[in-house]
Write an enzyme that holds these catalytic residues in place. Structure first.
Site, PDB file in Angstrom:
ATOM      1  N   CYS A  18       0.839  -1.205   0.000  1.00  0.00           N
ATOM      2  CA  CYS A  18       0.000   0.000   0.000  1.00  0.00           C
ATOM      3  C   CYS A  18       0.873   1.253   0.000  1.00  0.00           C
ATOM      4  O   CYS A  18       0.620   2.208  -0.744  1.00  0.00           O
ATOM      5  CB  CYS A  18      -0.893   0.021   1.235  1.00  0.00           C
ATOM      6  N   CYS A  82     -17.815  43.255  -0.101  1.00  0.00           N
ATOM      7  CA  CYS A  82     -18.054  43.113  -1.542  1.00  0.00           C
ATOM      8  C   CYS A  82     -17.350  41.866  -2.052  1.00  0.00           C
ATOM      9  O   CYS A  82     -16.643  41.184  -1.315  1.00  0.00           O
ATOM     10  CB  CYS A  82     -17.559  44.347  -2.298  1.00  0.00           C
ATOM     11  N   CYS A  85     -13.574  41.544  -1.565  1.00  0.00           N
ATOM     12  CA  CYS A  85     -13.170  41.071  -0.235  1.00  0.00           C
ATOM     13  C   CYS A  85     -13.132  39.539  -0.225  1.00  0.00           C
ATOM     14  O   CYS A  85     -12.205  38.926   0.322  1.00  0.00           O
ATOM     15  CB  CYS A  85     -14.147  41.547   0.833  1.00  0.00           C
ATOM     16  N   ASP A 505     -34.483   3.238  -8.952  1.00  0.00           N
ATOM     17  CA  ASP A 505     -34.417   1.890  -8.422  1.00  0.00           C
ATOM     18  C   ASP A 505     -35.855   1.432  -8.141  1.00  0.00           C
ATOM     19  O   ASP A 505     -36.725   2.274  -7.882  1.00  0.00           O
ATOM     20  CB  ASP A 505     -33.576   1.900  -7.143  1.00  0.00           C
ATOM     21  N   ASP A 701     -32.307   3.696  -2.708  1.00  0.00           N
ATOM     22  CA  ASP A 701     -32.356   3.695  -1.243  1.00  0.00           C
ATOM     23  C   ASP A 701     -31.525   2.605  -0.594  1.00  0.00           C
ATOM     24  O   ASP A 701     -31.271   2.662   0.603  1.00  0.00           O
ATOM     25  CB  ASP A 701     -33.809   3.521  -0.776  1.00  0.00           C
ATOM     26  N   ASP A 705     -27.356   0.324  -3.954  1.00  0.00           N
ATOM     27  CA  ASP A 705     -27.536   1.486  -4.840  1.00  0.00           C
ATOM     28  C   ASP A 705     -26.393   2.492  -4.711  1.00  0.00           C
ATOM     29  O   ASP A 705     -26.295   3.426  -5.505  1.00  0.00           O
ATOM     30  CB  ASP A 705     -28.856   2.206  -4.511  1.00  0.00           C
TER      31      ASP A 705
END
Length: 833
Positions: A18, A82, A85, A505, A701, A705
């Site tokens: 890794c 503004c 800034c 789905d 849901d 998914d």
């Protein structure tokens, strides 16, 4: 080439392999000279060129699967006036070593900063902003920050109101003496006869000095230091403009001989009126800004400060901060829930509209979940606390909305690049205007040049350009939250507007997500209730989803079954009240030699409609034909019709067989179907739909998914779904009502339309009126704009932008609460779903 050294905290490192892959990912980034990753400390050391964006490093690590650890910080910023800034604070924060992103929001007067963990400290970021001239401080909790912001805004409005009143009282005599004399000849004669020419100048000098060095002092205290830093802002423009008018008038009053003959005029009224009008504009702006955060303050104010904690036989009123998870709380009728929890006893209806947008109260009894901020109905409930503080659903919603409100849309990038240079460009335009009038203008050229130069400085309005996008985002996302639509990512607001197809789905999104008994036909000689009672008793000991649906349909008070035998792939056998009960597929009846030919046609019909038929037999005789399906949510047909009415294509992605899926799609009027999709196939199905139709939003849901939600142009999660799906989504529908997708689209389109209107006004205003202020119309008989009128126009420009954004508060939900139907059921989902 100048180099810099960075230390990064890297996550996900498990082995030397890794570390090697992370090191190679960093080394591959253009501009990186050396890189090394230490597995033991999980840190990466990088030498790179100064101009290499840190986001390149974090993106490389993310793609390699070893994300850099990032810390996030919210700061309150003072002194933002503004868009210039905003650009300067962002630049100052991004120069701090380790900062990856820094987004400053003018409307919220705050900054959201992401930086490499360990590379920077909060104190470094605060110091950077403060040294740039904009004092910063850490934000507290969402509720505290909202209360503090509300109090600061109230104090600001009070201070500005006092300043406007003082400035107006002092300016009125100056305006009457000078402008009255110009407009009414009788007034001029009266002033000359009773006050005198020089005395009137002295009166104007005294009163204008009080205005400029009293209420108007803020323009100089903020604008002049910005000029010294070569970072001029709106305050600098006002300071230069008023100082020029005031200085010229002072010379005309006390040393007129220094000026060319005939040019010794005074412009005290211009300097004083500019201060009054700009302060008035800022007062209106502050009041309007206060309304942009109304949604957050309303949400933050929903949680009670105390709750009734049950301790033994006593009920003690306890501050919410002192309550811990596991405590037992009593909620009286009409009271708000102070924390999240699970109902232990009692039953009542709870109004959850402030979180979900749904007006119908929800029934709550033992075992039900309750959320902080919701309102109890007529019953008394006792619940066990499960989440406190920042872990409550209400706190997470507030945090989600605040983060989305602070986001920058892609459309803001061009605005930021322009506004960073806008004020210096206006100052240059003012200088060129003065030179042009001095060289080319008619006599007396000097006062005309002064008027034109001051008007250019005053009329330019970077405030409007800076407020155009963030105010609309704040109000739009806040209004969405009130309707039960949470934008987790602010840029989804812009991407959702471009969507051309909505992919849905099936299980849990289009349907309830669990099977239910949909049809029952008893054989001759059998009664429905009696047969269903025996079937329910036989299935009561099974954990199969179909069994649960049959038990629920049979009701309570079922007899106890004996000798229950599950027959895998076929069904179930049991003895109930001395009778043998068989429940299962047609092949079970055939294997037992039970004839069911009379039901064959009906079974085939139900199967063709996407339902799952099966039989029940009692003592060897066919007793009934039943079918089970996953019922369509009542709001699904209306949601699909509403989306199609908006010109969108609607697609369904399901793991069901193609024939079943096509039958469902035909029944609901869905435009496209992708069936037989394993969880891993959904992303490919989305890409296919994107190729065919264009930008796509996916609504889902479930756990499976999450990849599709992340891969879609906009991922929309049903709030009643899994946490993983919600985390992967850009937008969350709190209530689970699919029709809220239409609200999300409506808000996206209305907000983007509002932003374009604001930007069109802000840029158009400056493009058209700055040249008019410079006097380009004067040679053609047009007006030479007075500085006072320029100040009024500038003040109204910002107020217009804010007022236009506030119209989004009035957005109505596209949902007709009566537009639900009890739809026919859909088939039980296959294992792939």
């Amino acid at each position: 080439m100048e180099q810099r050294h960075l230390s990064l905290q890297i996550t996900g490192l498990n082995c030397a392999g890794c570390a090697g892959r992370a090191e190679r990912a960093l080394a591959a980034v253009p501009g990186v000279q050396t890189s090394s990753v230490n597995l033991a400390s999980a840190k990466g050391q990088v030498d790179l060129a100064q101009d290499v964006p840190l986001s390149d490093l974090t993106d490389a690590l993310q793609q390699a699967g070893y994300p850099a650890a990032l810390s996030h910080l919210d700061l309150d910023i003072d002194g933002l006036s503004c868009a210039s800034c905003v650009g300067r604070v962002e630049a100052a924060l991004r120069r701090v070593p380790g900062v990856v992103t820094a987004d400053v929001n003018l409307a919220r007067e705050s900054a959201q900063v992401s930086y490499l963990t360990g590379a920077s400290r909060a104190a470094d970021l605060i110091a950077a902003s403060t040294q740039a001239g904009y004092p910063a401080r850490l934000r507290g909790t969402e509720a505290d920050a909202s209360a503090e912001a509300s109090q600061r805004k109230a104090d600001e409005i009070k201070t500005l109101s006092r300043q406007v009143l003082i400035a107006a009282v002092l300016t009125l005599p100056v305006f009457i003496i000078e402008m009255g004399s110009h407009m009414v000849p009788a007034m001029h004669h009266w002033v000359m006869a009773n006050i005198g020419h020089q005395t009137s100048y002295l009166i104007q000098f005294l009163l204008t000095s009080l205005v400029l060095f009293g209420p108007g002092r803020q323009f100089y205290s903020k604008g002049l230091p910005a000029l010294w830093r070569l970072a001029p802002d709106m305050n600098a423009l006002v300071a230069l403009g008023t100082a020029a008018a005031y200085g010229f008038s002072v010379i005309s009053t006390f040393a007129p001989g220094l000026l060319p003959t005939g040019t010794a005029n005074v412009y005290y009224e211009a300097a004083a009126v500019i201060v009054v009008l700009i302060l008035t504009g800022r007062l209106l702006e502050a009041r309007a800004k206060g309304r942009t955060g109304a949604a957050i303050r309303k949400l933050a104010g929903l949680q009670p400060k105390t709750a009734e904690v049950i301790s033994g036989d006593a009920v003690i009123e306890t501050p919410v901060d002192d309550i811990a998870a596991g405590d037992l709380i009593r909620v009286r009728p009409g009271a708000r829930f102070a924390l999240d929890g699970e109902v232990i006893s009692g039953s009542s209806y709870v109004d959850e509209s402030m979180l979900s947008g749904e007006p119908v109260p929800v029934s709550k009894a033992a075992g039900a979940r309750v959320s902080a901020g919701t309102v109890n109905g007529a019953g008394v409930l006792e619940f066990r606390v499960t989440h406190v503080g920042r872990d409550t659903a209400l706190a997470q919603i507030i945090q989600m909305v605040e983060q989305a409100q602070g986001a920058k849309l892609p459309v803001q990038g061009l605005v930021d690049r322009i506004t960073l240079w806008f004020v210096p460009a206006v100052m240059l335009a003012a200088v060129l205007t003065v030179l042009a009038w001095l060289l080319l203008g008619p006599a007396p050229a000097l006062p005309l040049a002064l008027v034109a130069g001051v008007s250019v400085l005053i009329i330019a309005c970077p405030c409007a350009m800076g407020l155009a996008t963030p105010t609309s985002i704040m109000v739009g996302i806040g209004r969405a939250a009130q309707l039960g639509v949470l934008f987790r990512k602010g840029d989804a607001l812009q991407r959702l507007e471009e969507v051309q197809v909505v992919a849905l789905d099936k299980t849990g999104t289009l349907t309830e997500g669990h099977p239910a008994l949909t049809n029952f036909q008893a054989a001759e000689g059998f009664e429905r209730e009696a047969v269903l009672r025996l079937i329910g008793a036989a299935e009561a000991q099974s954990e199969h989803p179909i069994a649960k649906a049959l038990v629920a349909a049979a009701g309570k008070g079922l007899p106890k079954a004996e000798k229950v035998e599950a027959i895998p792939g076929y069904g179930l056998r049991a003895m109930v009240e001395g009778r043998e009960v068989l429940v299962g597929a047609e092949r079970l009846m055939q294997s037992e030699g039970i004839a069911c030919d009379t039901f064959k046609a009906q079974a085939d019909l139900w199967a063709s409609e996407g339902e799952t038929p099966f039989y029940a037999a009692i003592n060897g005789a066919t007793a009934a034909l039943l079918s089970v399906a996953d019922p369509v949510k009542p709001d699904t047909p209306a949601a699909i019709r509403a989306l199609q009415a908006q010109g969108l294509k609607v697609a369904m992605i399901t793991g069901d067989a193609t024939g079943t899926a096509q039958a469902i799609a035909a029944r609901l009027g869905i435009d496209a179907v992708r069936a037989d999709c394993l969880p891993g196939d959904k992303v490919a199905a989305l890409q296919d739909l994107q190729t065919q139709y264009g930008k796509l939003a996916f609504v889902g849901d479930g756990l499976n998914d999450a990849p599709a939600l992340a891969a879609a142009d906009v991922g929309i999660a049903i709030g009643t779904g899994t946490d993983v799906a919600i985390e992967a989504a850009d937008v969350v529908l709190v209530s689970g009502d699919l029709r809220r997708t239409l609200d999300a689209l409506t808000i996206s389109r209305a907000t983007m339309r509002n932003i374009r209107q604001n930007l069109g006004w802000a840029f158009g205003y400056n493009i058209l009126l700055v040249p008019v202020a410079a006097g380009v119309l004067y040679p053609f008989g047009g007006p030479l704009l007075s500085p006072a009128l320029a100040a009024g126009a500038m003040a109204l420009s910002s107020v217009f932008v804010l007022s236009n954004a506030l119209r989004l508060h009035r957005l109505k939900s596209g949902i007709d609460e009566g537009d639900t139907v009890q739809s026919p059921a859909l088939p039980i989902h296959s294992p792939a779903e």
